[in-house]
Design a protein around this motif. Structure first.
Motif, PDB file in Angstrom:
ATOM      1  N   THR A  26       0.856  -1.184   0.000  1.00 29.42           N
ATOM      2  CA  THR A  26       0.000   0.000   0.000  1.00 29.42           C
ATOM      3  C   THR A  26       0.891   1.232   0.000  1.00 29.42           C
ATOM      4  O   THR A  26       1.732   1.403   0.884  1.00 29.42           O
ATOM      5  CB  THR A  26      -0.926   0.014   1.224  1.00 29.42           C
ATOM      6  OG1 THR A  26      -1.745  -1.159   1.187  1.00 29.42           O
ATOM      7  CG2 THR A  26      -1.819   1.247   1.223  1.00 29.42           C
ATOM      8  N   GLN A  33      -4.245   6.689   0.119  1.00 26.72           N
ATOM      9  CA  GLN A  33      -3.586   5.378   0.153  1.00 26.72           C
ATOM     10  C   GLN A  33      -4.000   4.636  -1.112  1.00 26.72           C
ATOM     11  O   GLN A  33      -5.174   4.642  -1.472  1.00 26.72           O
ATOM     12  CB  GLN A  33      -4.034   4.561   1.357  1.00 26.72           C
ATOM     13  CG  GLN A  33      -3.543   5.063   2.677  1.00 26.72           C
ATOM     14  CD  GLN A  33      -3.935   4.126   3.802  1.00 26.72           C
ATOM     15  OE1 GLN A  33      -4.963   3.454   3.745  1.00 26.72           O
ATOM     16  NE2 GLN A  33      -3.121   4.093   4.833  1.00 26.72           N
ATOM     17  N   ASP A  35      -3.550   0.865  -3.168  1.00 22.54           N
ATOM     18  CA  ASP A  35      -3.056  -0.513  -3.193  1.00 22.54           C
ATOM     19  C   ASP A  35      -2.349  -0.750  -4.519  1.00 22.54           C
ATOM     20  O   ASP A  35      -2.939  -0.593  -5.590  1.00 22.54           O
ATOM     21  CB  ASP A  35      -4.202  -1.509  -3.024  1.00 22.54           C
ATOM     22  CG  ASP A  35      -4.755  -1.499  -1.610  1.00 22.54           C
ATOM     23  OD1 ASP A  35      -3.973  -1.254  -0.671  1.00 22.54           O
ATOM     24  OD2 ASP A  35      -5.962  -1.722  -1.445  1.00 22.54           O
ATOM     25  N   ARG A  37      -0.636  -3.492  -6.815  1.00 23.48           N
ATOM     26  CA  ARG A  37      -0.666  -4.950  -6.987  1.00 23.48           C
ATOM     27  C   ARG A  37       0.528  -5.434  -7.809  1.00 23.48           C
ATOM     28  O   ARG A  37       1.047  -4.712  -8.653  1.00 23.48           O
ATOM     29  CB  ARG A  37      -1.963  -5.365  -7.673  1.00 23.48           C
ATOM     30  CG  ARG A  37      -3.197  -5.069  -6.841  1.00 23.48           C
ATOM     31  CD  ARG A  37      -4.480  -5.512  -7.516  1.00 23.48           C
ATOM     32  NE  ARG A  37      -4.593  -5.115  -8.905  1.00 23.48           N
ATOM     33  CZ  ARG A  37      -5.020  -3.927  -9.333  1.00 23.48           C
ATOM     34  NH1 ARG A  37      -5.354  -3.001  -8.485  1.00 23.48           N
ATOM     35  NH2 ARG A  37      -5.098  -3.675 -10.628  1.00 23.48           N
TER      36      ARG A  37
END
Length: 66
Positions: A26, A33, A35, A37
């Motif tokens: 993150t 914020q 995420d 991947r």
């Protein structure tokens, strides 16, 4: 607390200049914020959370090795 350059461990720098995420994490910026991947690709000009992530990684890589 992690050092700012620790983010380099989550990316691989490709010969074409792109940065590829190799471990999910993150990203915390001043405004949000996000995420990130595994497999996500970042190139200059692609802003994420208000940050040009490829440019930031390039700067860190120049200072701390990539």
């Amino acid at each position: 607390m992690a050092a700012p350059h620790d983010i380099l461990g989550f990316f691989e720098h490709r010969t074409d200049g792109a940065w590829i995420c190799v471990k999910p994490f993150t990203l915390n910026t001043r405004s949000t914020q996000v995420d990130i991947r595994r497999g996500m690709r970042f190139e200059y000009g692609r802003r994420v959370g208000g940050l040009d992530l490829a440019e930031y990684l390039e700067q860190l890589g120049s200072q701390f090795g990539s």
